[in-house]
Design an enzyme around this catalytic site. Structure first.
Site, PDB file in Angstrom:
ATOM      1  N   ARG A   1       0.525  29.342 -74.150  1.00  0.00           N
ATOM      2  CA  ARG A   1      -0.714  28.599 -73.865  1.00  0.00           C
ATOM      3  C   ARG A   1      -1.947  29.440 -74.206  1.00  0.00           C
ATOM      4  O   ARG A   1      -2.971  29.378 -73.552  1.00  0.00           O
ATOM      5  CB  ARG A   1      -0.762  28.112 -72.422  1.00  0.00           C
ATOM      6  CG  ARG A   1       0.483  27.325 -71.969  1.00  0.00           C
ATOM      7  CD  ARG A   1       0.768  26.131 -72.913  1.00  0.00           C
ATOM      8  NE  ARG A   1       1.884  25.301 -72.432  1.00  0.00           N
ATOM      9  CZ  ARG A   1       3.104  25.276 -72.974  1.00  0.00           C
ATOM     10  NH1 ARG A   1       3.398  26.018 -74.051  1.00  0.00           N
ATOM     11  NH2 ARG A   1       4.046  24.495 -72.492  1.00  0.00           N
TER      12      ARG A   1
ATOM     13  N   ALA B   1      -5.153  29.782 -71.551  1.00  0.00           N
ATOM     14  CA  ALA B   1      -4.731  29.874 -70.140  1.00  0.00           C
ATOM     15  C   ALA B   1      -5.251  31.125 -69.447  1.00  0.00           C
ATOM     16  O   ALA B   1      -4.814  31.442 -68.344  1.00  0.00           O
ATOM     17  CB  ALA B   1      -3.212  29.826 -70.058  1.00  0.00           C
TER      18      ALA B   1
ATOM     19  N   LEU C   1      -6.180  35.167 -68.629  1.00  0.00           N
ATOM     20  CA  LEU C   1      -5.479  36.457 -68.627  1.00  0.00           C
ATOM     21  C   LEU C   1      -3.974  36.243 -68.738  1.00  0.00           C
ATOM     22  O   LEU C   1      -3.427  35.355 -68.068  1.00  0.00           O
ATOM     23  CB  LEU C   1      -5.791  37.184 -67.303  1.00  0.00           C
ATOM     24  CG  LEU C   1      -5.052  38.503 -67.058  1.00  0.00           C
ATOM     25  CD1 LEU C   1      -5.582  39.591 -67.990  1.00  0.00           C
ATOM     26  CD2 LEU C   1      -5.208  38.942 -65.600  1.00  0.00           C
TER      27      LEU C   1
ATOM     28  N   LEU D   1      -0.923  36.636 -67.429  1.00  0.00           N
ATOM     29  CA  LEU D   1      -0.513  37.013 -66.077  1.00  0.00           C
ATOM     30  C   LEU D   1       0.829  37.737 -66.078  1.00  0.00           C
ATOM     31  O   LEU D   1       1.096  38.562 -65.194  1.00  0.00           O
ATOM     32  CB  LEU D   1      -0.420  35.750 -65.198  1.00  0.00           C
ATOM     33  CG  LEU D   1      -1.744  35.003 -64.972  1.00  0.00           C
ATOM     34  CD1 LEU D   1      -1.475  33.655 -64.317  1.00  0.00           C
ATOM     35  CD2 LEU D   1      -2.698  35.832 -64.120  1.00  0.00           C
TER      36      LEU D   1
ATOM     37  N   GLY E   1      -9.800  33.277 -67.692  1.00  0.00           N
ATOM     38  CA  GLY E   1     -10.336  34.005 -68.833  1.00  0.00           C
ATOM     39  C   GLY E   1     -10.548  33.131 -70.057  1.00  0.00           C
ATOM     40  O   GLY E   1     -11.324  33.479 -70.955  1.00  0.00           O
TER      41      GLY E   1
ATOM     42  N   GLU F   1     -13.931  32.096 -69.680  1.00  0.00           N
ATOM     43  CA  GLU F   1     -14.805  33.239 -70.006  1.00  0.00           C
ATOM     44  C   GLU F   1     -14.978  33.357 -71.518  1.00  0.00           C
ATOM     45  O   GLU F   1     -16.086  33.593 -72.021  1.00  0.00           O
ATOM     46  CB  GLU F   1     -14.213  34.530 -69.418  1.00  0.00           C
ATOM     47  CG  GLU F   1     -14.176  34.484 -67.901  1.00  0.00           C
ATOM     48  CD  GLU F   1     -13.687  35.767 -67.269  1.00  0.00           C
ATOM     49  OE1 GLU F   1     -12.542  36.172 -67.558  1.00  0.00           O
ATOM     50  OE2 GLU F   1     -14.436  36.365 -66.479  1.00  0.00           O
TER      51      GLU F   1
ATOM     52  N   GLU G   1      -8.596  31.961 -60.510  1.00  0.00           N
ATOM     53  CA  GLU G   1      -8.472  33.344 -60.028  1.00  0.00           C
ATOM     54  C   GLU G   1      -8.247  33.398 -58.517  1.00  0.00           C
ATOM     55  O   GLU G   1      -7.428  34.175 -58.020  1.00  0.00           O
ATOM     56  CB  GLU G   1      -9.745  34.150 -60.381  1.00  0.00           C
ATOM     57  CG  GLU G   1      -9.799  34.639 -61.808  1.00  0.00           C
ATOM     58  CD  GLU G   1     -10.346  33.608 -62.797  1.00  0.00           C
ATOM     59  OE1 GLU G   1     -10.451  32.416 -62.440  1.00  0.00           O
ATOM     60  OE2 GLU G   1     -10.647  34.004 -63.934  1.00  0.00           O
TER      61      GLU G   1
ATOM     62  N   ARG H   1      -4.779  32.927 -57.505  1.00  0.00           N
ATOM     63  CA  ARG H   1      -3.836  33.931 -58.031  1.00  0.00           C
ATOM     64  C   ARG H   1      -4.026  35.302 -57.386  1.00  0.00           C
ATOM     65  O   ARG H   1      -3.366  36.265 -57.765  1.00  0.00           O
ATOM     66  CB  ARG H   1      -4.025  34.099 -59.543  1.00  0.00           C
ATOM     67  CG  ARG H   1      -3.898  32.821 -60.347  1.00  0.00           C
ATOM     68  CD  ARG H   1      -2.504  32.570 -60.857  1.00  0.00           C
ATOM     69  NE  ARG H   1      -2.507  31.374 -61.693  1.00  0.00           N
ATOM     70  CZ  ARG H   1      -1.799  30.270 -61.424  1.00  0.00           C
ATOM     71  NH1 ARG H   1      -1.022  30.223 -60.365  1.00  0.00           N
ATOM     72  NH2 ARG H   1      -1.869  29.222 -62.211  1.00  0.00           N
TER      73      ARG H   1
ATOM     74  N   GLY I   1     -12.915  38.849 -64.681  1.00  0.00           N
ATOM     75  CA  GLY I   1     -13.186  40.184 -65.218  1.00  0.00           C
ATOM     76  C   GLY I   1     -13.678  40.148 -66.648  1.00  0.00           C
ATOM     77  O   GLY I   1     -13.888  41.183 -67.271  1.00  0.00           O
TER      78      GLY I   1
HETATM   79  C1  1HE Z   1       1.314  32.127 -69.433  1.00  0.00           C
HETATM   80  C2  1HE Z   1       0.034  31.850 -68.907  1.00  0.00           C
HETATM   81  C3  1HE Z   1      -0.765  32.950 -68.540  1.00  0.00           C
HETATM   82  C4  1HE Z   1       0.982  29.976 -69.359  1.00  0.00           C
HETATM   83  N1  1HE Z   1      -0.251  34.178 -68.705  1.00  0.00           N
HETATM   84  N2  1HE Z   1       1.752  33.366 -69.587  1.00  0.00           N
HETATM   85  N3  1HE Z   1      -4.651  31.720 -65.661  1.00  0.00           N
HETATM   86  C5  1HE Z   1      -4.018  30.797 -64.924  1.00  0.00           C
HETATM   87  O1  1HE Z   1      -3.869  30.914 -63.724  1.00  0.00           O
HETATM   88  C6  1HE Z   1      -3.446  29.616 -65.681  1.00  0.00           C
HETATM   89  C7  1HE Z   1      -1.952  29.746 -65.744  1.00  0.00           C
HETATM   90  N4  1HE Z   1      -1.325  28.731 -66.572  1.00  0.00           N
HETATM   91  C8  1HE Z   1      -1.199  27.424 -66.169  1.00  0.00           C
HETATM   92  O2  1HE Z   1      -1.726  27.001 -65.165  1.00  0.00           O
HETATM   93  C9  1HE Z   1      -0.415  26.544 -67.085  1.00  0.00           C
HETATM   94  O3  1HE Z   1       0.510  27.368 -67.810  1.00  0.00           O
HETATM   95  C10 1HE Z   1      -1.234  25.708 -68.082  1.00  0.00           C
HETATM   96  C11 1HE Z   1      -1.994  24.641 -67.313  1.00  0.00           C
HETATM   97  C12 1HE Z   1      -2.187  26.554 -68.896  1.00  0.00           C
HETATM   98  C13 1HE Z   1      -0.263  25.020 -69.081  1.00  0.00           C
HETATM   99  O4  1HE Z   1       0.723  24.327 -68.362  1.00  0.00           O
HETATM  100  P1  1HE Z   1       2.095  23.909 -69.106  1.00  0.00           P
HETATM  101  O5  1HE Z   1       2.891  23.112 -68.120  1.00  0.00           O
HETATM  102  O6  1HE Z   1       1.789  23.288 -70.417  1.00  0.00           O
HETATM  103  O7  1HE Z   1       2.827  25.304 -69.460  1.00  0.00           O
HETATM  104  P2  1HE Z   1       3.719  26.274 -68.543  1.00  0.00           P
HETATM  105  O8  1HE Z   1       5.115  25.716 -68.443  1.00  0.00           O
HETATM  106  O9  1HE Z   1       3.040  26.597 -67.259  1.00  0.00           O
HETATM  107  O10 1HE Z   1       3.733  27.592 -69.408  1.00  0.00           O
HETATM  108  C14 1HE Z   1       4.315  27.621 -70.676  1.00  0.00           C
HETATM  109  C15 1HE Z   1       4.536  29.074 -71.048  1.00  0.00           C
HETATM  110  O11 1HE Z   1       3.256  29.718 -71.139  1.00  0.00           O
HETATM  111  C16 1HE Z   1       5.299  29.837 -69.975  1.00  0.00           C
HETATM  112  O12 1HE Z   1       6.001  30.864 -70.646  1.00  0.00           O
HETATM  113  P3  1HE Z   1       7.591  30.795 -70.865  1.00  0.00           P
HETATM  114  O13 1HE Z   1       7.903  32.076 -71.568  1.00  0.00           O
HETATM  115  O14 1HE Z   1       8.183  30.671 -69.488  1.00  0.00           O
HETATM  116  O15 1HE Z   1       7.832  29.568 -71.707  1.00  0.00           O
HETATM  117  C17 1HE Z   1       4.190  30.464 -69.160  1.00  0.00           C
HETATM  118  O16 1HE Z   1       4.605  31.589 -68.451  1.00  0.00           O
HETATM  119  C18 1HE Z   1       3.195  30.803 -70.236  1.00  0.00           C
HETATM  120  N5  1HE Z   1       1.860  30.952 -69.693  1.00  0.00           N
HETATM  121  N6  1HE Z   1      -0.139  30.512 -68.868  1.00  0.00           N
HETATM  122  C19 1HE Z   1       0.967  34.359 -69.215  1.00  0.00           C
HETATM  123  N7  1HE Z   1      -1.999  32.815 -68.057  1.00  0.00           N
HETATM  124  C20 1HE Z   1     -10.155  39.329 -67.180  1.00  0.00           C
HETATM  125  S1  1HE Z   1      -9.687  38.655 -65.733  1.00  0.00           S
HETATM  126  C21 1HE Z   1      -9.305  36.996 -66.062  1.00  0.00           C
HETATM  127  C22 1HE Z   1      -8.532  36.433 -64.902  1.00  0.00           C
HETATM  128  C23 1HE Z   1      -7.845  35.171 -65.243  1.00  0.00           C
HETATM  129  O17 1HE Z   1      -7.853  34.685 -66.340  1.00  0.00           O
HETATM  130  S2  1HE Z   1      -6.985  34.463 -63.940  1.00  0.00           S
HETATM  131  C24 1HE Z   1      -6.465  32.920 -64.562  1.00  0.00           C
HETATM  132  C25 1HE Z   1      -5.101  32.992 -65.186  1.00  0.00           C
END
Ligand code: 1HE
Length: 268
Positions: free
Chosen positions: A33, A70, A72, A74, A119, A122, A142, A145, A150
């Site tokens: 994503r 999606a 950072l 994670l 992010g 961002e 954030e 989580r 950041g």
């Molecule tokens: C990821 C990430 C990720 C997906 N890091 N791998 N961001 C979040 O809290 C958002 C987290 N992501 C989600 O809420 C959802 O994945 C989505 C809404 C973006 C998409 O949902 P969906 O149902 O299409 O996908 P999925 O089944 O959740 O994920 C598909 C794959 O993408 C899966 O990997 P796989 O290897 O198991 O297939 C997920 O792990 C991967 N994936 N999002 C890593 N974020 C400088 S500080 C900034 C702080 C932040 O950004 S905090 C917010 C983080």
């Protein structure tokens, strides 16, 4: 002379240069994503460092798959089990990338779809124009989580929507989408079709401006927001002194004077 730029040097970005000078830059980790891992951030630093000196007239920032970004990575963050100092340096690299993007002087138009979260918001907020489509939604997960922003959200997202709304998004996980997101300022355009098509149209239009004028629009305004009003007015005069006397502008001024240039009319 523009510098050579190797468009094939990246693993996580796909670059296409159009004849018009528009560069289409695609985040290319759809299976994740388009989560921003450290390698992608380094590629964005390299790209936005080089683009202004390599002939890019404007940039469309788009993404593979259904989601813009999606945020950072994670999983990488979890696996790395970083120290506070390590993560501070991660954030400084994000700032390096996004500051080069916002202050580099090349218009960046973000084509948003699906999740623009954490992010990812961002990143989007460092673009000069954001185009949303019907699938686009914005959130700052954030809070849920156990994290904090950041990558510049405290500056850019607060700037777009105000600190009260940003705090609400982080505390409660509130999601904005549709016309409400536009009305708040999260994006300037909302299209029924594909946000990419509109972003490309806007990028082509911006690319038709003189590069020095675009440089001023896409660096001076951001810099001036960081200055006192007195200093910003001074800097504006200096920038206008350079831009408004550029030889390349003379033909455009002559066209206005001889009435061959298009007049500005209201939308029909
Ligand atoms: C990821 C990430 C990720 C997906 N890091 N791998 N961001 C979040 O809290 C958002 C987290 N992501 C989600 O809420 C959802 O994945 C989505 C809404 C973006 C998409 O949902 P969906 O149902 O299409 O996908 P999925 O089944 O959740 O994920 C598909 C794959 O993408 C899966 O990997 P796989 O290897 O198991 O297939 C997920 O792990 C991967 N994936 N999002 C890593 N974020 C400088 S500080 C900034 C702080 C932040 O950004 S905090 C917010 C983080």
């Amino acid at each position: 002379m523009p510098r050579e730029f190797d468009t094939d040097q990246f693993e996580n970005l796909l670059i296409e240069k159009k004849d018009s000078g528009v560069w289409v830059v695609m985040l290319n980790r759809a299976t994740k994503r388009n989560a921003l891992n450290a390698a992608t951030i380094e590629e964005l630093v390299t790209l936005f460092d080089a683009a202004p000196r390599s002939g890019a007239k404007s940039i469309v920032l788009t993404a593979a798959g259904d989601h813009f970004c999606a945020g950072l990575d994670l999983i990488e963050h979890h696996d790395a089990d970083r120290s506070p100092a390590d993560f501070m340096h991660v954030c400084l690299r994000w700032h390096e990338a996004f500051n080069k993007m916002e202050y580099g002087g090349v218009p960046v138009i973000a084509a948003l779809k699906g999740a623009v979260v954490g992010g990812g918001l961002e990143l989007a907020s460092a673009a000069h124009i954001r185009v949303a489509d019907e699938s686009t939604y914005f959130a700052l997960p954030e809070g849920q989580r156990g994290l904090f922003t950041g990558g510049g959200a405290t500056i850019r997202v607060a700037d777009l929507i105000g600190k009260a709304r940003m705090i609400d998004m982080m505390l409660t996980g509130r999601v904005y989408q549709g016309q409400e997101a536009i009305d708040l300022g999260l994006a300037q355009y909302r299209v029924a079709g594909d946000s990419f098509d509109k972003a490309l149209e806007l990028a082509e239009r911006a690319a038709a401006n003189l590069p020095l004028t675009n440089f001023a629009i896409c660096s001076a305004i951001s810099h001036m927001q960081n200055m006192s009003a007195l200093d910003a007015a001074y800097a504006e005069a200096v920038v206008a002194g350079v831009v408004n006397t550029q030889p390349d502008a003379r033909a455009r001024l002559a066209a206005f004077a001889d009435k061959s240039a298009a007049r500005i009319r209201p939308n029909s």
